[in-house]
Scaffold this motif. Structure first.
Motif, PDB file in Angstrom:
ATOM      1  N   GLN A  23      -9.510  16.799   0.143  1.00 32.84           N
ATOM      2  CA  GLN A  23      -8.151  16.255   0.064  1.00 32.84           C
ATOM      3  C   GLN A  23      -7.121  17.276   0.539  1.00 32.84           C
ATOM      4  O   GLN A  23      -6.168  16.937   1.243  1.00 32.84           O
ATOM      5  CB  GLN A  23      -7.858  15.833  -1.377  1.00 32.84           C
ATOM      6  CG  GLN A  23      -6.493  15.201  -1.574  1.00 32.84           C
ATOM      7  CD  GLN A  23      -6.241  14.816  -3.019  1.00 32.84           C
ATOM      8  OE1 GLN A  23      -7.105  14.998  -3.880  1.00 32.84           O
ATOM      9  NE2 GLN A  23      -5.070  14.280  -3.297  1.00 32.84           N
TER      10      GLN A  23
ATOM     11  N   ALA B  55       2.099   1.764  -3.436  1.00 32.94           N
ATOM     12  CA  ALA B  55       1.011   2.222  -4.294  1.00 32.94           C
ATOM     13  C   ALA B  55       0.693   3.697  -4.035  1.00 32.94           C
ATOM     14  O   ALA B  55       0.457   4.467  -4.978  1.00 32.94           O
ATOM     15  CB  ALA B  55      -0.235   1.373  -4.060  1.00 32.94           C
ATOM     16  N   ARG B  56       0.703   4.101  -2.755  1.00 33.92           N
ATOM     17  CA  ARG B  56       0.451   5.505  -2.433  1.00 33.92           C
ATOM     18  C   ARG B  56       1.525   6.406  -3.020  1.00 33.92           C
ATOM     19  O   ARG B  56       1.243   7.505  -3.516  1.00 33.92           O
ATOM     20  CB  ARG B  56       0.384   5.708  -0.912  1.00 33.92           C
ATOM     21  CG  ARG B  56      -0.914   5.264  -0.268  1.00 33.92           C
ATOM     22  CD  ARG B  56      -1.044   5.854   1.131  1.00 33.92           C
ATOM     23  NE  ARG B  56       0.105   5.538   1.970  1.00 33.92           N
ATOM     24  CZ  ARG B  56       0.230   4.442   2.705  1.00 33.92           C
ATOM     25  NH1 ARG B  56      -0.754   3.536   2.699  1.00 33.92           N
ATOM     26  NH2 ARG B  56       1.294   4.232   3.462  1.00 33.92           N
ATOM     27  N   LEU B  57       2.770   5.948  -2.951  1.00 36.28           N
ATOM     28  CA  LEU B  57       3.862   6.738  -3.514  1.00 36.28           C
ATOM     29  C   LEU B  57       3.650   6.955  -5.012  1.00 36.28           C
ATOM     30  O   LEU B  57       3.800   8.070  -5.524  1.00 36.28           O
ATOM     31  CB  LEU B  57       5.195   6.039  -3.259  1.00 36.28           C
ATOM     32  CG  LEU B  57       6.426   6.698  -3.895  1.00 36.28           C
ATOM     33  CD1 LEU B  57       6.648   8.093  -3.319  1.00 36.28           C
ATOM     34  CD2 LEU B  57       7.659   5.820  -3.699  1.00 36.28           C
ATOM     35  N   CYS B  58       3.308   5.883  -5.716  1.00 38.21           N
ATOM     36  CA  CYS B  58       3.065   5.995  -7.163  1.00 38.21           C
ATOM     37  C   CYS B  58       1.900   6.938  -7.447  1.00 38.21           C
ATOM     38  O   CYS B  58       1.969   7.780  -8.352  1.00 38.21           O
ATOM     39  CB  CYS B  58       2.794   4.620  -7.753  1.00 38.21           C
ATOM     40  SG  CYS B  58       4.199   3.487  -7.679  1.00 38.21           S
ATOM     41  N   ASP B  59       0.824   6.797  -6.667  1.00 39.75           N
ATOM     42  CA  ASP B  59      -0.340   7.662  -6.872  1.00 39.75           C
ATOM     43  C   ASP B  59       0.001   9.120  -6.601  1.00 39.75           C
ATOM     44  O   ASP B  59      -0.435  10.021  -7.331  1.00 39.75           O
ATOM     45  CB  ASP B  59      -1.493   7.218  -5.962  1.00 39.75           C
ATOM     46  CG  ASP B  59      -2.066   5.868  -6.372  1.00 39.75           C
ATOM     47  OD1 ASP B  59      -1.825   5.452  -7.525  1.00 39.75           O
ATOM     48  OD2 ASP B  59      -2.731   5.230  -5.535  1.00 39.75           O
ATOM     49  N   ASP B  60       0.767   9.375  -5.530  1.00 41.61           N
ATOM     50  CA  ASP B  60       1.120  10.751  -5.175  1.00 41.61           C
ATOM     51  C   ASP B  60       1.978  11.397  -6.258  1.00 41.61           C
ATOM     52  O   ASP B  60       1.776  12.562  -6.630  1.00 41.61           O
ATOM     53  CB  ASP B  60       1.859  10.789  -3.834  1.00 41.61           C
ATOM     54  CG  ASP B  60       0.928  10.571  -2.652  1.00 41.61           C
ATOM     55  OD1 ASP B  60      -0.303  10.643  -2.856  1.00 41.61           O
ATOM     56  OD2 ASP B  60       1.425  10.318  -1.544  1.00 41.61           O
TER      57      ASP B  60
ATOM     58  N   ASN C  24      -4.736  16.837   3.829  1.00 35.80           N
ATOM     59  CA  ASN C  24      -3.280  16.991   3.815  1.00 35.80           C
ATOM     60  C   ASN C  24      -2.822  17.984   4.881  1.00 35.80           C
ATOM     61  O   ASN C  24      -1.818  17.763   5.569  1.00 35.80           O
ATOM     62  CB  ASN C  24      -2.810  17.467   2.435  1.00 35.80           C
ATOM     63  CG  ASN C  24      -2.779  16.343   1.417  1.00 35.80           C
ATOM     64  OD1 ASN C  24      -2.623  15.181   1.779  1.00 35.80           O
ATOM     65  ND2 ASN C  24      -2.932  16.681   0.152  1.00 35.80           N
TER      66      ASN C  24
ATOM     67  N   SER D  14       6.016  12.354   2.985  1.00 36.01           N
ATOM     68  CA  SER D  14       6.703  12.161   1.710  1.00 36.01           C
ATOM     69  C   SER D  14       7.124  13.470   1.066  1.00 36.01           C
ATOM     70  O   SER D  14       7.890  13.468   0.119  1.00 36.01           O
ATOM     71  CB  SER D  14       5.778  11.411   0.740  1.00 36.01           C
ATOM     72  OG  SER D  14       4.660  12.220   0.423  1.00 36.01           O
TER      73      SER D  14
ATOM     74  N   ASP E 151       0.832  -1.208   0.000  1.00 37.45           N
ATOM     75  CA  ASP E 151       0.000   0.000   0.000  1.00 37.45           C
ATOM     76  C   ASP E 151       0.864   1.255   0.000  1.00 37.45           C
ATOM     77  O   ASP E 151       0.532   2.250  -0.651  1.00 37.45           O
ATOM     78  CB  ASP E 151      -0.922   0.005   1.220  1.00 37.45           C
ATOM     79  CG  ASP E 151      -2.033  -1.019   1.117  1.00 37.45           C
ATOM     80  OD1 ASP E 151      -2.253  -1.551   0.004  1.00 37.45           O
ATOM     81  OD2 ASP E 151      -2.676  -1.307   2.150  1.00 37.45           O
ATOM     82  N   ARG E 152       1.972   1.202   0.750  1.00 36.63           N
ATOM     83  CA  ARG E 152       2.871   2.360   0.788  1.00 36.63           C
ATOM     84  C   ARG E 152       3.460   2.638  -0.592  1.00 36.63           C
ATOM     85  O   ARG E 152       3.540   3.788  -1.026  1.00 36.63           O
ATOM     86  CB  ARG E 152       3.980   2.101   1.802  1.00 36.63           C
ATOM     87  CG  ARG E 152       4.987   3.238   1.926  1.00 36.63           C
ATOM     88  CD  ARG E 152       6.000   2.936   2.995  1.00 36.63           C
ATOM     89  NE  ARG E 152       7.026   3.967   3.076  1.00 36.63           N
ATOM     90  CZ  ARG E 152       8.045   3.944   3.934  1.00 36.63           C
ATOM     91  NH1 ARG E 152       8.165   2.931   4.785  1.00 36.63           N
ATOM     92  NH2 ARG E 152       8.933   4.922   3.956  1.00 36.63           N
TER      93      ARG E 152
END
Length: 337
Positions: free
Chosen positions: A229, A160-165, A233, A298, A157-158
């Motif tokens: 969102q 995947a979140r990095l890629c999405d961000d 943040n 991040s 998940d981490r």
């Protein structure tokens, strides 16, 4: 034309037209005229050469500097700058524009390098952990169970979140985020964000207060999901930098007749130094290099928040009294009449 005119005046003066003296005088006049003309031509040529040398040198030096700087930038040395002095306003303006472009390219290159470094660092920990557990499973040292499954899920998940961000940052900065604009009350948006973050604040024992300030019922044209969102943040950032026992307050600010409304997120946390404030919204910027990456986040969230707010034709800013004196994030949006 000079000799005939000179001859005519000699005749009028009573000089014999066939005399030897007349011939010598006319010859002397012609020779003097030729010598004077020759000297004048030489002087004019010398002056032209001096002026040409001066103008050429004044143009050649700055152009050579620009050419050399462009060649250095072509080799990847974006820190190179063109130095032009006493070259006139036109070339000075050209050099200033060139150096501005070089500074922007240098900043872009620094961001690219930092991006690659940060992505590599972000990926290293979960990949190393997953690799170690896979080796353990192959060797029979570790067994597959709920804890191992949860660990694998957390690290994937981490990633995947990095890629999405990263993908979202790129889309946001290019203005390609899809916005579902509707009329929304700022108070409703704040309360929704507070409800979503309540559990995290309770777990860290940080108080989260929602204060009905002026402009609570003001309507804005916005994408509630994207706006939520942004607030998420900001709340995550405030929670990360506010110790247990601290307080985070969400409120609004609006003056009668004002065409904008502000959404505020105020914390009593660590604060930000004056040197760090201008860089808060930069991609992958982290103010405190001594902290662990998990504590610092991040470095993408605030960049995404800024891009989303600007897509709403709004403005996001940050103020702080300094270390230990808390931070205030202000999100200003156009109010609907």
């Amino acid at each position: 034309m000079g000799p005939p005119i000179f001859h005519e005046h000699l005749v009028r003066a009573g000089t014999s037209a066939t005399g030897t003296e007349m011939a010598h005088v006319e010859e002397a006049f012609r020779d003097a005229s030729l010598i004077s003309l020759g000297i004048a031509l030489v002087i004019a040529l010398l002056c032209a050469l001096v002026v040409t040398w001066f103008v050429t040198g004044r143009l050649q030096r700055p152009l050579a500097s620009l050419t050399k700087t462009a060649a250095e930038m072509g080799r990847g040395r974006y820190s190179a700058r063109a130095h032009v002095a006493d070259a006139g306003p036109e070339l000075s303006s050209l050099a200033d524009a060139f150096n501005t472009m070089a500074a922007q390219l240098e900043s872009t290159e620094d961001t690219r390098r930092r991006l690659l470094s940060d992505v590599a660092h972000e990926m290293r920990t979960p990949v190393a952990t997953l690799s170690a557990y896979l080796e353990g499973l192959d060797d029979g040292v570790a067994e597959w169970g709920p804890e191992t499954a949860a660990l694998f899920r957390a690290h994937t998940d981490r990633l995947a979140r990095l890629c999405d961000d990263i993908a979202m940052v790129s889309r946001a900065e290019e203005g390609q985020l899809h916005m579902g604009m509707v009329a929304a009350q700022v108070g409703d948006v704040l309360e929704a964000a507070a409800r979503g973050a309540a559990a995290s604040f309770a777990a860290k024992e940080v108080a989260l207060h929602v204060v009905h300030g002026s402009g609570w019922d003001v309507t804005v044209r916005a994408d509630p999901e994207r706006l939520g969102q942004v607030l998420s943040n900001l709340l995550s950032n405030a929670l990360r930098h506010t110790p247990a026992g601290g307080r985070v307050t969400m409120t609004t600010s609006h003056s009668r007749g004002d065409e904008t409304v502000s959404l505020l997120v105020v914390d009593t946390g660590e604060g930000i130094t004056a040197e760090q404030l201008p860089h808060v919204f930069e991609r992958f910027y982290r103010g405190d290099t001594a902290r662990t990456r998990d504590d610092r986040g991040s470095g993408i969230g605030l960049t995404i928040a800024k891009a989303i707010v600007e897509a709403h034709e709004g403005l996001i800013s940050v103020t702080s009294g300094g270390p230990g004196r808390g931070t205030t994030f202000s999100l200003t949006l156009p109010a609907q009449s």
